[in-house]
Design a protein around this motif. Structure first.
Motif, mmCIF file in Angstrom:
data_model
loop_
_atom_site.group_PDB
_atom_site.id
_atom_site.type_symbol
_atom_site.label_atom_id
_atom_site.label_comp_id
_atom_site.label_asym_id
_atom_site.label_seq_id
_atom_site.Cartn_x
_atom_site.Cartn_y
_atom_site.Cartn_z
ATOM 1 N N GLY A 1 0.824 -1.197 0.000
ATOM 2 C CA GLY A 1 0.000 0.000 0.000
ATOM 3 C C GLY A 1 0.861 1.252 0.000
ATOM 4 N N GLY A 2 0.750 2.020 1.086
ATOM 5 C CA GLY A 2 1.415 3.328 1.166
ATOM 6 C C GLY A 2 2.921 3.289 1.014
ATOM 7 N N ARG A 3 3.552 2.201 1.438
ATOM 8 C CA ARG A 3 5.017 2.114 1.350
ATOM 9 C C ARG A 3 5.458 1.046 0.349
ATOM 10 N N ILE A 4 4.680 0.920 -0.702
ATOM 11 C CA ILE A 4 4.965 -0.112 -1.699
ATOM 12 C C ILE A 4 6.306 0.123 -2.404
ATOM 13 N N ALA B 1 -0.921 -2.871 -6.206
ATOM 14 C CA ALA B 1 -0.939 -1.628 -5.426
ATOM 15 C C ALA B 1 -2.312 -1.532 -4.771
ATOM 16 N N LYS C 1 0.666 3.456 -8.618
ATOM 17 C CA LYS C 1 2.067 3.335 -8.190
ATOM 18 C C LYS C 1 2.818 2.223 -8.918
ATOM 19 N N ASN D 1 -3.120 4.533 -3.576
ATOM 20 C CA ASN D 1 -1.884 3.949 -4.114
ATOM 21 C C ASN D 1 -2.025 3.476 -5.553
#
Ligand SMILES: [Zn+2]
Length: 557
Positions: free
Chosen positions: A238-241, A266, A274, A271
């Motif tokens: 997700g956010g820190r993929i 993603a 991404k 996200n």
């Protein structure tokens, strides 16, 4: 004289039986075999005539006949007229290598349903278990049980990093001591020598998420030295993929091991898109000579287990420890803040109707209900905070699998699928026969992954050519696994074959009604024997355990 049976409709009869009949007939009717029965033996066991061969390499399809002797593709030629036990005119349908599913959770299911109908009916002939960091430790007893099982498909496994860490350290949230790392190295090495294809990790799960990158590098080195690869459910989808993909690449680079980002996606609307950046990172790494690959399932809905809604620190020590923390009012409040945040900002985006229970072992009637339904059943109004309480209630009762609907975007799915480093894998399992209630309402990927790529993404969306799609399901995963004798329609290869109608093949499994078999697949052979034909599984069980290249090698002193 030559004798052959043309296109016998008998699906349940073993080839061996045909052969016996043929010999008996030849003998009774005075065929010319006074000295040697072999003189009259059919040259081939099975000939598939009028095939449109898609050989797995990605090259264009071509017309030919394919002949099988024993478990091997013996001959490919424009016309094969030699005697054969059985000749089937496939009527210009595609003859392709059987599909290889490099990420499958069928460890329990294969023993309940050794025919693995949901996989075979998709054209899958080999499934690889032990994904996401989870496998039996040690592997040898499991592989022995699998070898003794009469099964329809071939099966192999990874050694799971999380399971190895659990075995050595339990569920603790800290770095490994040097001696613990040494023990983990030894267990991974033993796993490879028992026959694993590599090391899998699941870095969103406990205890995998407690491991620093350096630990994974050290263990991946062992696997690389023994010819395996590293397959990772990365730390964040997700956010820190981006950081998570960078970590997977770094592990491959520092350990000098081929590395694979599994079920790449993603997750959650902020996200979406991404994958542009993740694929750019992967392409750049490949250009630098780092062997990074991807696998993917073709659905916009994801699967989840409930502990993933709980912060890592609250999962330390396992499910029992989590439950006792939930009994402490202060800790419960703290966990609730985090869980509410995940429900609000994660895959569900605050919509509790998107989280659908797939299977709860402790109450089968809950399958198909949404998290919103559970909140209402408990007499509350549907809010994210009450959703967190419902998550806690589920964890207190037992465990559940869930599907989170529409958590991915189609443009990301298509972009990832198109990438030359991407292969297809289901992330599904072997849920049991249709009508079986134990397996609940599973993710449709278990029933439809491979036909869905062939129908929706090839025929309808034209994201891939048919030959490219077949390559991503066959030769490409075979090469990743080091399976040199499977994944291609070529003389000398093992006869794992799927025959399908390219105009008609399609998945029918849906989110609401997942237990439905695909259409358009007519024949599946495993090791030269027909396991599926005329819409039904046959009686043969030719599946084998497949072993990685280090299997059987002696331990180093
Ligand atoms: Zn996973």
């Amino acid at each position: 004289m030559q004798a052959s049976f043309e296109a016998q409709p008998l699906s349940q009869v073993r080839l061996r039986w045909h052969k016996a009949l043929l010999f008996a007939a030849a003998f009774l009717f005075g065929a010319a075999l006074p000295h040697s029965a072999d003189a009259q033996a059919p040259t081939f066991d099975l000939v598939l005539r009028n095939a449109r061969i898609i050989d797995g390499s990605g090259k264009p399809a071509y017309r030919a006949d394919v002949a099988i002797r024993g478990d091997t593709i013996a001959r490919i030629a424009s016309t094969i007229t030699d005697p054969a036990v059985r000749i089937i005119d496939v009527g210009s349908h595609v003859v392709a290598p059987g599909f290889i599913d490099v990420h499958n959770h069928g460890r329990v299911g294969i023993f309940r349903l050794p025919t693995a109908d949901n996989l075979v009916r998709q054209g899958v002939t080999t499934a690889i278990e032990g994904p996401d960091g989870s496998s039996p430790v040690p592997l040898a007893p499991f592989l022995q049980r699998l070898a003794a099982l009469q099964k329809s498909i071939n099966i192999g496994t990874f050694i799971g990093h999380g399971s190895v860490r659990e075995r050595v350290m339990g569920g603790v949230n800290r770095e490994a001591l040097p001696e613990e790392l040494g023990q983990m190295r030894a267990l991974v090495e033993q796993g490879m020598k028992d026959g694993a294809f590599g090391l899998s990790s699941g870095l969103i799960y406990v205890p995998g998420k407690f491991a620093p990158t350096s630990e994974l590098v050290e263990l991946a080195k062992v696997v690389g030295r023994l010819g395996g690869h590293y397959q990772s459910h990365i730390r964040d989808e997700g956010g820190r993929i981006i950081e998570a993909v960078q970590e997977a690449i770094a592990i491959g680079e520092q350990a000098g091991v081929p590395t694979q980002i599994t079920h790449h996606k993603a997750v959650a609307q902020p996200n979406w898109g991404k994958s542009v950046d993740t694929l750019r990172l992967i392409s750049a790494a490949r250009a630098r000579g780092i062997d990074v690959t991807i696998d993917q399932y073709p659905y916009a809905s994801t699967g989840a287990s409930f502990p993933t809604y709980i912060p890592g620190w609250a999962q330390e020590g396992g499910l029992e420890a989590t439950r006792s923390r939930l009994k402490d009012a202060d800790l419960r409040a703290k966990i609730k803040t985090h869980t509410s945040r995940i429900l609000r900002l994660g895959a569900a985006r605050g919509d509790l109707t998107k989280v659908v229970l797939a299977q709860c072992t402790w109450d089968k009637t809950l399958a198909g209900k949404t998290l919103a339904d559970i909140v209402r059943l408990r007499g509350s109004t549907v809010t994210v905070e009450n959703g967190a309480e419902a998550v806690f209630w589920i964890i207190e009762q037992g465990a559940c699998e869930a599907v989170t609907r529409d958590s991915l975007s189609e443009p990301d799915i298509e972009r990832i699928l198109k990438h030359p480093a991407t292969m297809v894998a289901s992330d599904g399992n072997i849920p049991g026969p249709i009508g079986d209630i134990v397996s609940g309402v599973p993710h449709p990927r278990s029933y439809g992954t491979f036909p869905r790529v062939l129908s929706y993404y090839v025929r309808e969306r034209k994201v891939l050519k048919l030959e490219e799609a077949v390559h991503k399901m066959t030769s490409f995963p075979a090469r990743r696994l080091g399976l040199n004798d499977r994944g291609a329609i070529r003389e000398g290869m093992k006869a794992d074959i799927v025959v399908f109608d390219p105009a008609r093949v399609r998945d029918t499994a849906t989110l609401d009604d997942p237990k439905q078999y695909p259409e358009g697949i007519s024949i599946v052979t495993v090791n030269g024997e027909i396991v599926f034909e005329n819409g039904a599984m046959t009686a043969v069980r030719p599946g084998r355990v497949l072993y990685g290249s280090a299997a059987g090698s002696k331990s180093k002193p």
